[in-house]
Design a protein around this motif. Sequence first.
Motif, PDB file in Angstrom:
ATOM      1  N   THR A   1     -21.331  76.842  36.905  1.00  0.00           N
ATOM      2  CA  THR A   1     -22.669  76.936  37.473  1.00  0.00           C
ATOM      3  C   THR A   1     -22.682  77.991  38.562  1.00  0.00           C
ATOM      4  OG1 THR A   1     -22.365  75.368  39.306  1.00  0.00           O
ATOM      5  CG2 THR A   1     -22.946  74.437  37.148  1.00  0.00           C
ATOM      6  N   ASP A   2     -23.854  78.521  38.803  1.00  0.00           N
ATOM      7  CA  ASP A   2     -24.062  79.337  39.987  1.00  0.00           C
ATOM      8  C   ASP A   2     -23.670  78.466  41.180  1.00  0.00           C
ATOM      9  OD1 ASP A   2     -25.924  80.136  42.371  1.00  0.00           O
ATOM     10  OD2 ASP A   2     -26.022  81.855  41.011  1.00  0.00           O
ATOM     11  N   VAL A   3     -23.093  79.068  42.194  1.00  0.00           N
ATOM     12  CA  VAL A   3     -22.618  78.279  43.339  1.00  0.00           C
ATOM     13  C   VAL A   3     -23.743  77.506  44.018  1.00  0.00           C
ATOM     14  CG1 VAL A   3     -20.589  79.717  43.740  1.00  0.00           C
ATOM     15  CG2 VAL A   3     -22.715  80.257  44.910  1.00  0.00           C
ATOM     16  N   GLU A   4     -24.983  77.941  43.855  1.00  0.00           N
ATOM     17  CA  GLU A   4     -26.120  77.270  44.495  1.00  0.00           C
ATOM     18  C   GLU A   4     -26.871  76.319  43.569  1.00  0.00           C
ATOM     19  OE1 GLU A   4     -28.622  80.232  46.275  1.00  0.00           O
ATOM     20  OE2 GLU A   4     -26.969  81.071  47.454  1.00  0.00           O
ATOM     21  N   ASN A   5     -26.457  76.198  42.323  1.00  0.00           N
ATOM     22  CA  ASN A   5     -27.189  75.385  41.354  1.00  0.00           C
ATOM     23  C   ASN A   5     -26.747  73.920  41.444  1.00  0.00           C
ATOM     24  OD1 ASN A   5     -28.539  74.245  39.215  1.00  0.00           O
ATOM     25  ND2 ASN A   5     -28.077  75.909  37.787  1.00  0.00           N
TER      26      ASN A   5
END
Length: 174
Positions: A136-140
Amino acid sequence: MDTITTERLHLRPFTSDDAPALFGLFSLPEVARWSGTGTPMQDVSEAYARIERAGQRAGTHPAAALFATERRDTGAFIGMTLLVPIPASGGADRHEHEIGWHLHPDAWGHGYATEAGAALVERAFEAGMPRVYAVTDVENVRSQAVCRRLGMTDLGLTSDWYDQELRAFGLDHP
């Protein structure tokens, strides 16, 4: 490729008829943000091209595929789910697979990603895959929560795949 049916979902092969719905999904900034490209689709021809490349993206493992994902009760297209080879950074020769989901915002928060993800994990393990990953995107944080609900272990931040830093999760065959 066969289909997968769960309690509320139907995962099936994409057809060219799905291109308008796929374009509708990936043209949304809130979906494109987490898609890896970060850029919304600008034209339906991009969706036709993605569908055309689906077999190549799935690779050669018989369980791997990209699925048009629909609600069983209404038949409504809600997104795309996938079980595909995960591209190693730097072109390294690795043979690992990831599960993933890209759902329409109207489908968020209803447990569909977890339900589809569980079906993909089952498919992978029934086909003999020893481990599956999700990145995942680190912010997702929403997708990270899905990974945790699936029982996946947080492997932390890594640049092992896609030539970028991502948060990775793994699940071993029981």
